[in-house]
Design a protein around this motif. Sequence first.
Motif, PDB file in Angstrom:
ATOM      1  N   VAL A 117       0.946  -1.195   0.019  1.00 30.39           N
ATOM      2  CA  VAL A 117      -0.074  -0.054  -0.171  1.00 30.39           C
ATOM      3  C   VAL A 117       1.168   1.258   0.084  1.00 30.39           C
ATOM      4  O   VAL A 117       1.695   1.276   0.901  1.00 30.39           O
ATOM      5  N   VAL A 118       0.766   2.158  -1.031  1.00 29.61           N
ATOM      6  CA  VAL A 118       1.513   3.393  -1.080  1.00 29.61           C
ATOM      7  C   VAL A 118       0.790   4.568  -0.527  1.00 29.61           C
ATOM      8  O   VAL A 118      -0.337   4.420  -0.758  1.00 29.61           O
ATOM      9  N   SER A 119       1.561   5.520   0.100  1.00 32.58           N
ATOM     10  CA  SER A 119       0.988   6.930   0.288  1.00 32.58           C
ATOM     11  C   SER A 119       0.512   7.625  -1.163  1.00 32.58           C
ATOM     12  O   SER A 119       1.154   7.435  -2.144  1.00 32.58           O
ATOM     13  N   GLY A 120      -0.371   8.672  -0.786  1.00 28.63           N
ATOM     14  CA  GLY A 120      -0.457   9.464  -1.826  1.00 28.63           C
ATOM     15  C   GLY A 120       0.792  10.071  -2.742  1.00 28.63           C
ATOM     16  O   GLY A 120       0.906  10.292  -3.775  1.00 28.63           O
ATOM     17  N   ARG A 391       6.682   5.651  11.023  1.00 20.79           N
ATOM     18  CA  ARG A 391       5.334   5.351  10.369  1.00 20.79           C
ATOM     19  C   ARG A 391       4.754   6.573   9.776  1.00 20.79           C
ATOM     20  O   ARG A 391       3.847   6.233   8.936  1.00 20.79           O
ATOM     21  N   HIS A 392       5.050   7.658  10.124  1.00 17.39           N
ATOM     22  CA  HIS A 392       4.312   8.646   9.711  1.00 17.39           C
ATOM     23  C   HIS A 392       5.094   9.637   8.647  1.00 17.39           C
ATOM     24  O   HIS A 392       4.225  10.723   7.891  1.00 17.39           O
ATOM     25  N   ALA A 393       6.221   9.781   8.558  1.00 20.11           N
ATOM     26  CA  ALA A 393       6.979  10.393   7.598  1.00 20.11           C
ATOM     27  C   ALA A 393       6.777  10.082   6.318  1.00 20.11           C
ATOM     28  O   ALA A 393       6.465   8.952   5.673  1.00 20.11           O
ATOM     29  N   ASP A 394       6.862  11.297   5.216  1.00 19.32           N
ATOM     30  CA  ASP A 394       6.886  10.977   3.811  1.00 19.32           C
ATOM     31  C   ASP A 394       8.432  10.367   3.362  1.00 19.32           C
ATOM     32  O   ASP A 394       9.302  11.083   3.518  1.00 19.32           O
ATOM     33  N   MET A 395       8.306   9.186   3.081  1.00 17.54           N
ATOM     34  CA  MET A 395       9.672   8.204   2.928  1.00 17.54           C
ATOM     35  C   MET A 395       9.626   7.818   1.388  1.00 17.54           C
ATOM     36  O   MET A 395       8.892   6.869   1.071  1.00 17.54           O
ATOM     37  N   GLU A 402       6.296  -1.405   4.420  1.00 16.10           N
ATOM     38  CA  GLU A 402       7.783  -1.328   4.667  1.00 16.10           C
ATOM     39  C   GLU A 402       8.023  -0.230   5.782  1.00 16.10           C
ATOM     40  O   GLU A 402       8.908  -0.590   6.478  1.00 16.10           O
ATOM     41  N   GLN A 403       7.371   0.764   5.835  1.00 15.13           N
ATOM     42  CA  GLN A 403       7.285   1.677   6.856  1.00 15.13           C
ATOM     43  C   GLN A 403       7.143   1.224   8.062  1.00 15.13           C
ATOM     44  O   GLN A 403       7.804   1.632   9.210  1.00 15.13           O
ATOM     45  N   GLU A 411      11.655   0.692  16.749  1.00 12.51           N
ATOM     46  CA  GLU A 411      11.019   0.980  18.336  1.00 12.51           C
ATOM     47  C   GLU A 411      10.925  -0.036  19.210  1.00 12.51           C
ATOM     48  O   GLU A 411      11.463   0.162  20.463  1.00 12.51           O
ATOM     49  N   ALA A 412      11.655  -1.390  18.657  1.00  9.43           N
ATOM     50  CA  ALA A 412      11.903  -2.413  19.543  1.00  9.43           C
ATOM     51  C   ALA A 412      13.255  -2.416  19.894  1.00  9.43           C
ATOM     52  O   ALA A 412      13.532  -3.670  20.335  1.00  9.43           O
ATOM     53  N   HIS A 413      14.129  -1.758  19.294  1.00 12.26           N
ATOM     54  CA  HIS A 413      15.752  -1.843  19.553  1.00 12.26           C
ATOM     55  C   HIS A 413      16.246  -1.851  21.066  1.00 12.26           C
ATOM     56  O   HIS A 413      17.396  -1.957  21.466  1.00 12.26           O
TER      57      HIS A 413
END
Length: 505
Positions: A117-120, A391-395, A402-403, A411-413
């Motif tokens: 699923v890709v962001s806009g 999770r929320h950045a434009d990458m 993948e994000q 987060e789990a490191h």
Amino acid sequence: MSHGDPTPIRNGELIAAVDMGSNSFHLMVARVEHGEPRIIDRLRDSVRMAAGLRADGSLDAARRGLALDCLARFGQRIAGIPSSHVRAVATNSVRQLAAPHTFLAAAESALGHPVEVVSGREEGRLIFLGASHGLPVSREHRLVIDVGGGSTEFIIGRGLAPLQTESVQAGCIASTLRFFPGGKLTRKRWQRAHTEIGVLLQQFAEDYREVGWLDAYGSSGSAKAISSTVQAMKLSDDGITLATLGALREAMLEQGQIGVLKLPGLAEERAPVIAGAVVIFEAAFEALGIERLRVCDNSMREGLLWDLLGRAGGSDPRTASIDALASRYGVDRAQARRVESTALMLFDQVAAAWKLDAEAREWLSWAARVHEIGLAIAHSQHHRHGGYILRHADMAGFSRQEQQLLAAIVEAHRRKPDKAMFAALPQRYRQLSRQITALLRLAVLFRRARRAESLPSLRLQASGQQLHLQLPADWLEHHPLSEADLVQETPPMTELGLALGVSTA
């Protein structure tokens, strides 16, 4: 080939792109020749998922069935192509689902390949990449507009690179259903649609006008349909203008009903959604000051093929996104390199036993480079801040899944890993994420001093869910903090589904 090299795609091999748009699903199969995709087969199905979206974020059974049946047909066509040579992406309609995982699991089963699923904005990047490969080479800025079924992407770029990308929640299906319920076309309804869409565009119109462009292109089926219609109506033989859109609007309003709409050059299957497309383009022309828009044959599916080749050829946009993120959040690059090199050294020792490939190694590398981005917010809970950013950045280059994978690893490191976070990932990422997290945690542990120093001879072995670390006895004696950290690492590793054992030699 080293562990870090991308899997190559050679001349003569087949690649495929699946574009699960809100209006139509497309499959494109290409043979790689001289490093370029040569199209050898296309399939298209007018699924119109956007028409099946309910207000509560569910998808009606009929549209769901059409989508899965279409993907099953696509799956038969590309059954012999390895998943590393296939990119399947879902766009706005799946983004709008309340429970996308349920649909995606069925979609992947029908297609036989993973679906991203890709962001806009990522959709816009892929659209511009595909469009640019179908246009004459130019150093000038270009504007590309892609009116989809559920959203519209606006991209200004130069060469193959986007400079500005925006995605608005207005597509030909969604806008037709919203503004023209029951298929009734009236001037009052049209004006309301034009005004509300115009308000959405005003959020970025001034910035776009300031950046500017030489030529404007429409890359979607909506643009092609409008262009064909205005040509058949003898309104223009050189693209679309505001005047031709106005004439087209008046012709539709005169007929008054979408169900009986008949216009020269307009395909029957396009008639039910053309009103939404025309009003979006009309609002865009006025908000952005577009004088003329021409049609580009290429779009996101071609962009997916070129992106596949780029990843395989070592020019993965995801790497650039990771580096840009590290710069933006002031990551300590020296420490990140120390952690990365240690993590990759450990990876290479267990890769064969865990059957980890070059792609897994890349995930570990990326996670190590940005594992401390949360420090830009606060030291306390910085691992959680880092996960939120990822999770929320434009990458560019990353799909939403993948994000989520990268965010889960970061987060789990440290501290106690959240099992639910890994369980929420797609099935194909769950074991990988836990294994990569374990290696990153060990690397961070051994690089806690944050200075350039030689590490002891570390020997890490893996067998199933067992990890065994062997260290020189005298080193542990002189590093009591590291010894205590290793003892405290046992419970978190258990949360990852792994048993960590430590011995000395």
